[in-house]
Motif scaffolding. Structure first.
Motif, PDB file in Angstrom:
ATOM      1  N   GLY A 216      64.797 -39.101  -5.759  1.00 53.12           N
ATOM      2  CA  GLY A 216      66.013 -38.299  -5.658  1.00 53.12           C
ATOM      3  C   GLY A 216      67.165 -39.025  -4.993  1.00 53.12           C
ATOM      4  O   GLY A 216      68.291 -38.524  -4.980  1.00 53.12           O
ATOM      5  N   LYS A 217      66.901 -40.202  -4.440  1.00 55.16           N
ATOM      6  CA  LYS A 217      67.953 -40.988  -3.813  1.00 55.16           C
ATOM      7  C   LYS A 217      68.252 -42.194  -4.689  1.00 55.16           C
ATOM      8  O   LYS A 217      67.334 -42.849  -5.199  1.00 55.16           O
ATOM      9  CB  LYS A 217      67.532 -41.449  -2.418  1.00 55.16           C
ATOM     10  CG  LYS A 217      68.612 -42.200  -1.655  1.00 55.16           C
ATOM     11  CD  LYS A 217      68.143 -42.543  -0.241  1.00 55.16           C
ATOM     12  CE  LYS A 217      69.216 -43.294   0.532  1.00 55.16           C
ATOM     13  NZ  LYS A 217      68.782 -43.619   1.916  1.00 55.16           N
ATOM     14  N   LEU A 242      72.561 -37.003 -12.878  1.00 58.24           N
ATOM     15  CA  LEU A 242      71.504 -35.989 -12.817  1.00 58.24           C
ATOM     16  C   LEU A 242      71.213 -35.434 -14.216  1.00 58.24           C
ATOM     17  O   LEU A 242      70.053 -35.186 -14.558  1.00 58.24           O
ATOM     18  CB  LEU A 242      71.897 -34.865 -11.865  1.00 58.24           C
ATOM     19  CG  LEU A 242      70.846 -33.760 -11.646  1.00 58.24           C
ATOM     20  CD1 LEU A 242      69.482 -34.336 -11.308  1.00 58.24           C
ATOM     21  CD2 LEU A 242      71.304 -32.800 -10.533  1.00 58.24           C
ATOM     22  N   GLN A 252      63.604 -32.480 -12.002  1.00 54.89           N
ATOM     23  CA  GLN A 252      64.567 -33.087 -11.087  1.00 54.89           C
ATOM     24  C   GLN A 252      65.685 -32.080 -10.820  1.00 54.89           C
ATOM     25  O   GLN A 252      66.439 -31.717 -11.704  1.00 54.89           O
ATOM     26  CB  GLN A 252      65.163 -34.354 -11.707  1.00 54.89           C
ATOM     27  CG  GLN A 252      66.096 -35.109 -10.792  1.00 54.89           C
ATOM     28  CD  GLN A 252      65.360 -36.154  -9.967  1.00 54.89           C
ATOM     29  OE1 GLN A 252      64.574 -36.924 -10.480  1.00 54.89           O
ATOM     30  NE2 GLN A 252      65.612 -36.163  -8.667  1.00 54.89           N
ATOM     31  N   SER A 253      65.804 -31.629  -9.590  1.00 57.94           N
ATOM     32  CA  SER A 253      66.789 -30.590  -9.289  1.00 57.94           C
ATOM     33  C   SER A 253      67.875 -31.032  -8.327  1.00 57.94           C
ATOM     34  O   SER A 253      68.837 -30.304  -8.093  1.00 57.94           O
ATOM     35  CB  SER A 253      66.081 -29.360  -8.687  1.00 57.94           C
ATOM     36  OG  SER A 253      65.437 -29.715  -7.462  1.00 57.94           O
ATOM     37  N   LYS A 254      67.730 -32.266  -7.795  1.00 52.44           N
ATOM     38  CA  LYS A 254      68.670 -32.701  -6.761  1.00 52.44           C
ATOM     39  C   LYS A 254      68.692 -34.221  -6.701  1.00 52.44           C
ATOM     40  O   LYS A 254      67.653 -34.866  -6.837  1.00 52.44           O
ATOM     41  CB  LYS A 254      68.239 -32.121  -5.410  1.00 52.44           C
ATOM     42  CG  LYS A 254      69.033 -32.582  -4.209  1.00 52.44           C
ATOM     43  CD  LYS A 254      68.451 -31.954  -2.947  1.00 52.44           C
ATOM     44  CE  LYS A 254      69.155 -32.433  -1.685  1.00 52.44           C
ATOM     45  NZ  LYS A 254      68.582 -31.827  -0.462  1.00 52.44           N
ATOM     46  N   ILE A 255      69.892 -34.792  -6.501  1.00 55.32           N
ATOM     47  CA  ILE A 255      69.977 -36.228  -6.250  1.00 55.32           C
ATOM     48  C   ILE A 255      70.985 -36.487  -5.140  1.00 55.32           C
ATOM     49  O   ILE A 255      71.938 -35.739  -4.944  1.00 55.32           O
ATOM     50  CB  ILE A 255      70.361 -37.050  -7.498  1.00 55.32           C
ATOM     51  CG1 ILE A 255      71.700 -36.592  -8.076  1.00 55.32           C
ATOM     52  CG2 ILE A 255      69.263 -37.023  -8.529  1.00 55.32           C
ATOM     53  CD1 ILE A 255      72.218 -37.525  -9.173  1.00 55.32           C
ATOM     54  N   THR A 266      75.727 -35.352  -2.597  1.00 51.55           N
ATOM     55  CA  THR A 266      74.486 -34.715  -3.007  1.00 51.55           C
ATOM     56  C   THR A 266      74.801 -33.621  -4.012  1.00 51.55           C
ATOM     57  O   THR A 266      75.674 -32.788  -3.768  1.00 51.55           O
ATOM     58  CB  THR A 266      73.749 -34.122  -1.800  1.00 51.55           C
ATOM     59  OG1 THR A 266      73.414 -35.180  -0.891  1.00 51.55           O
ATOM     60  CG2 THR A 266      72.470 -33.417  -2.235  1.00 51.55           C
ATOM     61  N   ASN A 268      73.122 -30.615  -6.669  1.00 54.32           N
ATOM     62  CA  ASN A 268      71.971 -29.765  -6.957  1.00 54.32           C
ATOM     63  C   ASN A 268      72.145 -29.071  -8.303  1.00 54.32           C
ATOM     64  O   ASN A 268      73.274 -28.740  -8.699  1.00 54.32           O
ATOM     65  CB  ASN A 268      71.826 -28.678  -5.881  1.00 54.32           C
ATOM     66  CG  ASN A 268      71.444 -29.255  -4.537  1.00 54.32           C
ATOM     67  OD1 ASN A 268      70.279 -29.428  -4.220  1.00 54.32           O
ATOM     68  ND2 ASN A 268      72.450 -29.573  -3.726  1.00 54.32           N
TER      69      ASN A 268
END
Length: 306
Positions: A216-217, A242, A252-255, A266, A268
């Motif tokens: 996610g990062k 994303l 995948q819901s967040k980066i 960030t 979402n």
């Protein structure tokens, strides 16, 4: 010196991307139709726009916004930018709401929601205010989608409007770090030149480096059509990344997207199964200025440093 040509502005940034917000000026736009006003601003006032964007008053990374009244929102926002730069940026909405509240030019609402009219429609910015200081601002995207996937890049359309080409970091560049900025800059300039020569339409080229040890990062760099590197990770760019990742990992819901200059955003996913996203960040007021357009100044429109 003609003081009738004075421009009052507020300078701001979000994650390093700079915006010059014009709150009072001799720029007169007829009527109250946002599309007509946008057309007037884009096709006129060349000297005035150059004054506000170029050196020695500005720089290539400066973006311009003009605040005008709206009948259906808290205010309308019109963008003016350097050539080949998108005339809509989410960061501009976030910074303008912040600047207007903190300078007393926009009254606080009870629910913290502020509607902004643009040529792309009306957007709602949520602002958390403490003692007249905006501690966070957030906004949601429209629908985003992958429109092409090939061995070279993934093309993503943000808000059904702006196309971003997502590339993996080339093996020839060790990482997205300041020590490799020269290599990144050469790659971006070469890639944008190639795409422009092939008449491929896009709003930005994004090169991405995933960090396997931190799911996610990631790190990224966005190049605009002239090869210029954005100073921030880019809200549009992060939405696009994303969207591309969701094609391969639906959960995948967040980066957390980091720029080469150390700033981060960030993003979402708004709801399960959606292709809409939200970003929450903080914008900063960096100064207020009065600019005077002097017709006798040989450098009255400024200039860009190489």
């Amino acid at each position: 010196m003609n003081y009738e040509k004075m421009y009052n502005t507020i300078d701001t940034h979000v994650a390093g991307e700079a915006f010059r917000i014009v709150i009072q000026s001799p720029i007169r736009l007829n009527g109250d139709d946002i599309q007509a006003q946008h057309h007037q601003l884009q096709n006129g006032f060349t000297n005035e726009k150059n004054l506000l964007l170029n050196e020695p008053r500005g720089h290539r990374g400066m973006h311009g916004c003009v605040v005008v009244p709206s009948r259906i929102a808290e205010f309308s926002l019109l963008f003016f930018n350097h050539q080949d730069v998108s005339n809509f940026k989410y960061e501009g909405l976030l910074t303008t709401v912040t600047a207007l509240i903190e300078t007393g030019n926009l009254n606080e609402t009870e629910d913290g929601l502020y509607k902004v009219e643009t040529v792309k429609g009306i957007y709602t910015v949520k602002a958390l205010v403490e003692n007249q200081e905006v501690t966070s601002v957030s906004i949601e995207s429209e629908s985003c989608s992958v429109i092409e996937s090939n061995p070279d890049y993934t093309a993503v359309r943000v808000d059904n409007d702006r196309d971003y080409l997502i590339f993996r970091l080339p093996d020839t560049i060790p990482g997205i770090e300041l020590e490799y900025l020269a290599e990144l800059n050469r790659w971006g300039l070469g890639k944008t030149t190639e795409l422009n020569r092939e008449n491929i339409d896009y709003a930005g080229v994004v090169v991405v480096n995933l960090i396997p040890s931190y799911p996610g990062k990631l790190q990224s760099v966005t190049f605009e059509k002239d090869g210029y590197i954005l100073r921030s990770p880019g809200v549009d760019s992060t939405f696009a990344i994303l969207t591309a990742l969701l094609e391969k990992a639906a959960d995948q819901s967040k980066i957390e997207n980091h720029s080469v200059f150390g700033s981060a955003l960030t993003v979402n996913k708004v709801t399960e199964g959606s292709t809409r996203f939200s970003v929450k960040t903080e914008a900063f007021v960096t100064g207020s200025h009065e600019f005077i357009f002097d017709q006798d100044d040989p450098l009255k429109e400024g200039f860009l440093l190489a």
